[in-house]
Structure formats: C-alpha cells, structure tokens
Design an enzyme around this catalytic site. Structure first.
Site, PDB file in Angstrom:
ATOM      1  N   GLU A 263       8.707  -1.200  -1.282  1.00 10.40           N
ATOM      2  CA  GLU A 263       7.766  -1.193  -0.156  1.00 10.40           C
ATOM      3  C   GLU A 263       6.959  -2.490  -0.163  1.00 10.40           C
ATOM      4  OE1 GLU A 263       3.581   0.866   1.194  1.00 10.40           O
ATOM      5  OE2 GLU A 263       4.958   2.075  -0.019  1.00 10.40           O
TER       6      GLU A 263
ATOM      7  N   ARG B 250      -0.032  -6.761   4.028  1.00 11.79           N
ATOM      8  CA  ARG B 250      -1.393  -7.153   3.683  1.00 11.79           C
ATOM      9  C   ARG B 250      -1.520  -8.660   3.470  1.00 11.79           C
ATOM     10  NH1 ARG B 250      -2.962  -2.488  -0.822  1.00 11.79           N
ATOM     11  NH2 ARG B 250      -1.915  -0.766   0.233  1.00 11.79           N
TER      12      ARG B 250
ATOM     13  N   LYS C 286       3.855  10.746   2.614  1.00 13.36           N
ATOM     14  CA  LYS C 286       3.138  10.039   1.565  1.00 13.36           C
ATOM     15  C   LYS C 286       1.811  10.763   1.327  1.00 13.36           C
ATOM     16  CE  LYS C 286       0.927   5.492   0.933  1.00 13.36           C
ATOM     17  NZ  LYS C 286       0.839   4.136   1.500  1.00 13.36           N
TER      18      LYS C 286
END
Length: 214
Positions: free
Chosen positions: A45, A49, A133
């Site tokens: 993943e 950011r 998640k």
C-alpha cells in the site's frame, strides 16, 4: 461474492501483513518494492501522503513483476481516479464518504474502506462491503474491539492498520475476523532513506516467518 471483492481478498490473504508505505522519492520505488516482494510481501500500500506517491505507484506497477500495488490515504473521488490511472490494483481509505463510495462503484479497482466503529461497519455492510480496514486500530480499541465485533458481525473481515507492530500483530491475526494486518515496520524510514534494501527484505522475511503461522 463479486469479482472485485474476490480480487481484493486474494491480495490480502496471500500474506500476513500489507506494508503501508510513505515513499518520499520515486528513486526508492523500484528497489523498495523489489526488496519487499523478494521478502514475501507482494501486496503493498503506497499512501498518497507525498508528492511522489503517484509516480511511485506507477513505477512499482510497471517494473516489479508479481507486485500488487495499492494506493492508500484516498480521501476523494479525485484521489481514487488518480491512483487508478497510476496503476493501483486496490484502493484503501482511512474512512469513508459518499464521494469515495461513488468512485468505487464506477471503478473496476476494489476498495478497502476504512472503519472505526460498529455503526460505520453496518453502513458499509448495507452498501455490500464485507472486507474493511479497521483504522486507527490500536487507538480505536485494538484486538479486543475486533474480537467483540466477530460474533454479531461474523460475515465481516478486517485488515487492522494503525499502531500495529510485529509484537502485537499476532493478537489481531488470531482473530477469526482478521485476514491480515497493515503495518509500516517492515520498511522503516531510516532504512529506506539509506537504501538498505537487504535490511528491508530481511524484515519482510521475518514478518512472513513469524506471522505466517497465524
């Protein structure tokens, strides 16, 4: 179960931990992914950011055979589309909103939506989601919280992320409703910064060996 959900499950259940990566430089993309994949962790993943994140996803997707590159920190439909265009094979959000759900409905790339409460889980369940998640895992109640959900929401599976480490990962992986965990410890910033790809490969191998039995 639809094909999108099955594809997501196939990626997540193939390994005990999905590395959650903040990659500052596209130069690190290929050697980092190669080290993790060779260490046994193929589903990665890449969080959106950093300014380099989309280029990192593209480079990893195009150059590392066997890697299944996902995009995290998806906050909007625009993020979803950009990640899909870059080559992401799955999408991860920290929470959920209508914008993201609409984008997921219109895309062939599966979504792993973020939840932190039973109410959020129920809302997503009504939308047809069965794999979610749990974030931020430790801060939101940790393994005891997920254990409490396992009976009333037995058809929901989770990938807890946030505060998960090699030490506490077994607490999650022992639960019947946890299929894998997400963690950053397999690719520490200091090792990435100095290009210690052998060290990162070893961390991936250790994670597989230690956690693969759960």
């Amino acid at each position: 179960m639809d094909a999108k959900t099955q594809n997501l499950l196939d990626a997540l259940t193939a390994q005990p931990v999905v590395p959650v990566l903040i990659v500052e430089s596209v130069e690190h993309a290929v050697p980092l992914a190669r080290a993790l994949v060779e260490g046994g962790l193929k589903a990665l993943e890449i969080t959106l950011r950093t300014d380099a994140a989309l280029d990192v996803i593209k480079a990893m997707s195009e150059e590392i055979e066997g890697a299944v590159i996902g995009a995290g920190t998806i906050l909007s439909a625009r993020d979803y589309a950009a990640a899909e265009k870059a080559g992401a094979k799955f999408i991860v959000s920290p929470g959920i909103n209508g914008d993201i759900l609409d984008a997921a409905d219109d895309s062939e790339v599966p979504l792993l939506p973020g939840t932190a409460t039973a109410s959020e889980v129920l809302s997503l369940r009504e939308e047809g989601y069965r794999v979610m998640k749990f974030f931020p895992a430790e801060q939101a109640g940790g393994a005891p919280y997920l254990k409490a959900l396992s009976s009333p929401l037995a058809d929901i599976k989770f990938c807890p992320t946030g505060g998960v480490s090699l030490a506490n990962a077994p607490d999650y992986l022992k639960l019947p409703n946890v299929i894998c965990v997400g963690g950053s410890w397999v690719a520490p910033k200091d090792l990435v910064a100095r290009g210690d790809w052998a060290g990162i490969k070893k961390l991936a191998e250790d994670a597989c060996a230690t956690l693969g039995k759960y």
